[in-house]
Design a protein around this motif. Structure first.
Motif, mmCIF file in Angstrom:
data_model
loop_
_atom_site.group_PDB
_atom_site.id
_atom_site.type_symbol
_atom_site.label_atom_id
_atom_site.label_comp_id
_atom_site.label_asym_id
_atom_site.label_seq_id
_atom_site.Cartn_x
_atom_site.Cartn_y
_atom_site.Cartn_z
ATOM 1 N N GLU A 45 30.880 54.863 91.904
ATOM 2 C CA GLU A 45 30.975 53.416 91.725
ATOM 3 C C GLU A 45 31.800 52.904 92.898
ATOM 4 O OE1 GLU A 45 32.779 50.037 88.706
ATOM 5 O OE2 GLU A 45 32.933 52.154 88.154
ATOM 6 N N ASP A 46 31.172 52.128 93.768
ATOM 7 C CA ASP A 46 31.817 51.654 94.994
ATOM 8 C C ASP A 46 32.046 50.158 94.943
ATOM 9 O OD1 ASP A 46 31.764 54.223 96.077
ATOM 10 O OD2 ASP A 46 29.895 53.889 97.154
ATOM 11 N N ARG A 47 33.228 49.762 95.380
ATOM 12 C CA ARG A 47 33.555 48.351 95.582
ATOM 13 C C ARG A 47 33.876 48.200 97.063
ATOM 14 N NH1 ARG A 47 35.418 49.468 90.392
ATOM 15 N NH2 ARG A 47 35.061 47.818 88.876
ATOM 16 N N VAL A 48 33.134 47.321 97.732
ATOM 17 C CA VAL A 48 33.295 47.133 99.171
ATOM 18 C C VAL A 48 33.808 45.714 99.423
ATOM 19 C CG1 VAL A 48 32.133 47.136 101.411
ATOM 20 C CG2 VAL A 48 31.470 48.798 99.663
ATOM 21 N N ALA A 49 34.850 45.620 100.227
ATOM 22 C CA ALA A 49 35.471 44.338 100.540
ATOM 23 C C ALA A 49 34.493 43.431 101.291
ATOM 24 C CB ALA A 49 36.722 44.572 101.393
ATOM 25 N N PRO A 50 34.714 42.116 101.212
ATOM 26 C CA PRO A 50 33.858 41.165 101.925
ATOM 27 C C PRO A 50 33.747 41.502 103.412
ATOM 28 C CG PRO A 50 35.331 40.010 100.432
ATOM 29 C CD PRO A 50 35.763 41.444 100.439
ATOM 30 N N LEU A 73 24.298 43.695 98.694
ATOM 31 C CA LEU A 73 24.450 44.804 99.621
ATOM 32 C C LEU A 73 23.363 44.722 100.684
ATOM 33 C CD1 LEU A 73 26.082 47.494 100.000
ATOM 34 C CD2 LEU A 73 24.228 48.616 98.743
ATOM 35 N N GLU A 74 23.769 44.726 101.953
ATOM 36 C CA GLU A 74 22.811 44.700 103.070
ATOM 37 C C GLU A 74 22.527 46.125 103.523
ATOM 38 O OE1 GLU A 74 22.913 43.563 107.721
ATOM 39 O OE2 GLU A 74 23.638 42.009 106.353
ATOM 40 N N GLU A 103 25.172 50.408 105.272
ATOM 41 C CA GLU A 103 25.244 49.538 104.099
ATOM 42 C C GLU A 103 26.487 48.674 104.239
ATOM 43 O OE1 GLU A 103 23.567 52.179 100.468
ATOM 44 O OE2 GLU A 103 25.371 52.929 101.461
ATOM 45 N N TYR A 104 26.299 47.365 104.108
ATOM 46 C CA TYR A 104 27.406 46.430 104.247
ATOM 47 C C TYR A 104 27.415 45.423 103.116
ATOM 48 C CZ TYR A 104 28.580 48.031 108.898
ATOM 49 O OH TYR A 104 28.990 48.801 109.949
ATOM 50 N N ASN A 105 28.609 44.957 102.784
ATOM 51 C CA ASN A 105 28.730 43.836 101.878
ATOM 52 C C ASN A 105 28.130 42.635 102.594
ATOM 53 O OD1 ASN A 105 29.566 41.629 100.356
ATOM 54 N ND2 ASN A 105 31.554 42.519 99.883
ATOM 55 N N ALA A 106 27.132 42.013 101.992
ATOM 56 C CA ALA A 106 26.429 40.898 102.629
ATOM 57 C C ALA A 106 27.244 39.608 102.613
ATOM 58 C CB ALA A 106 25.081 40.674 101.936
ATOM 59 N N SER A 109 32.969 36.613 101.713
ATOM 60 C CA SER A 109 34.031 36.132 100.836
ATOM 61 C C SER A 109 34.094 36.812 99.468
ATOM 62 C CB SER A 109 33.876 34.620 100.621
ATOM 63 O OG SER A 109 32.618 34.337 100.021
ATOM 64 N N GLU A 110 33.017 37.446 99.020
ATOM 65 C CA GLU A 110 32.985 38.070 97.695
ATOM 66 C C GLU A 110 32.785 39.588 97.831
ATOM 67 O OE1 GLU A 110 33.491 36.399 94.838
ATOM 68 O OE2 GLU A 110 33.751 34.584 96.052
ATOM 69 N N PRO A 111 33.444 40.381 96.984
ATOM 70 C CA PRO A 111 33.222 41.828 97.035
ATOM 71 C C PRO A 111 31.834 42.191 96.501
ATOM 72 C CG PRO A 111 34.690 41.265 95.225
ATOM 73 C CD PRO A 111 34.425 40.001 95.978
ATOM 74 N N VAL A 112 31.367 43.381 96.840
ATOM 75 C CA VAL A 112 30.135 43.920 96.257
ATOM 76 C C VAL A 112 30.528 45.167 95.466
ATOM 77 C CG1 VAL A 112 29.497 45.329 98.276
ATOM 78 C CG2 VAL A 112 27.745 44.627 96.665
ATOM 79 N N ARG A 113 29.890 45.341 94.331
ATOM 80 C CA ARG A 113 30.118 46.520 93.480
ATOM 81 C C ARG A 113 28.763 47.147 93.187
ATOM 82 N NH1 ARG A 113 30.791 45.873 87.651
ATOM 83 N NH2 ARG A 113 30.895 47.960 86.812
ATOM 84 N N PHE A 114 28.642 48.436 93.461
ATOM 85 C CA PHE A 114 27.363 49.101 93.220
ATOM 86 C C PHE A 114 27.568 50.556 92.836
ATOM 87 C CE2 PHE A 114 28.245 49.782 97.664
ATOM 88 C CZ PHE A 114 27.662 50.976 98.027
ATOM 89 N N LEU A 115 26.551 51.109 92.182
ATOM 90 C CA LEU A 115 26.517 52.528 91.868
ATOM 91 C C LEU A 115 25.651 53.216 92.894
ATOM 92 C CD1 LEU A 115 25.892 52.495 88.006
ATOM 93 C CD2 LEU A 115 28.074 52.791 89.201
ATOM 94 N N GLN A 116 26.077 54.384 93.321
ATOM 95 C CA GLN A 116 25.235 55.194 94.184
ATOM 96 C C GLN A 116 25.068 56.554 93.517
ATOM 97 O OE1 GLN A 116 25.806 56.357 98.591
ATOM 98 N NE2 GLN A 116 24.595 54.493 98.475
ATOM 99 N N ILE A 117 23.800 56.948 93.355
ATOM 100 C CA ILE A 117 23.437 58.161 92.639
ATOM 101 C C ILE A 117 22.604 59.029 93.578
ATOM 102 C CG2 ILE A 117 22.191 59.068 90.631
ATOM 103 C CD1 ILE A 117 22.666 56.126 89.446
#
Length: 140
Positions: A45-50, A73-74, A103-106, A109-117
């Motif tokens: 579970e990843d949270r990437v800063a803006p 996510l870009e 992969e970048y937070n698109a 100003s807002e964080p992105v949260r995603f699962l990577q499996i």
């Protein structure tokens, strides 16, 4: 046997721009009792800063599913694919014989949260491929 593992028992890596929780051994987190399950190797579970993200890097012989839970996510890769995955969409990347991607937070100003499996494929060395879809995941 299925073992219940609570969220606060997962491994963690915090790099400032990336806050990641690892269900199985990954990167700097190593637990010999948590090396994956059958062909399932990674659930992060990843949270990437803006404005931040993973620079171009390579994978091979792995099926990688990215499910965006919040934000967008870009994705860019060596096969010429460029797209943005908003919350509720997922991407399947069949790395096959090898693919390079970033992969970048698109959002700036807002964080992105995603699962990577990550799942080991049935066959090795296939052609790389990318597909994306809306998920059946809904939020209350």
């Amino acid at each position: 046997m299925i073992e219940i593992r609570y969220a606060d028992e997962r491994g963690r890596g915090n790099h400032g721009w990336l806050d990641s929780r690892h269900s199985f051994s990954f990167a700097g987190y190593y637990d010999p009792g948590q090396m994956g399950h059958s062909v399932l190797r990674v659930i992060n579970e990843d949270r990437v800063a803006p404005g931040a993200g993973f620079g171009t890097h390579g994978h091979r012989n792995m099926e990688i599913i990215s499910l965006v839970l919040e934000g967008a996510l870009e994705h860019r890769d060596s096969e010429g694919n460029v797209h943005c995955l908003p919350a509720g969409e997922f991407q399947l990347m069949s790395a096959g014989s090898g693919i390079r991607h970033s992969e970048y937070n698109a959002s700036g100003s807002e964080p992105v949260r995603f699962l990577q499996i990550w799942i080991e494929p049935d066959q090795l060395g296939g052609a790389p491929a990318i597909s994306k879809r809306a998920s059946a995941v809904t939020r209350d």
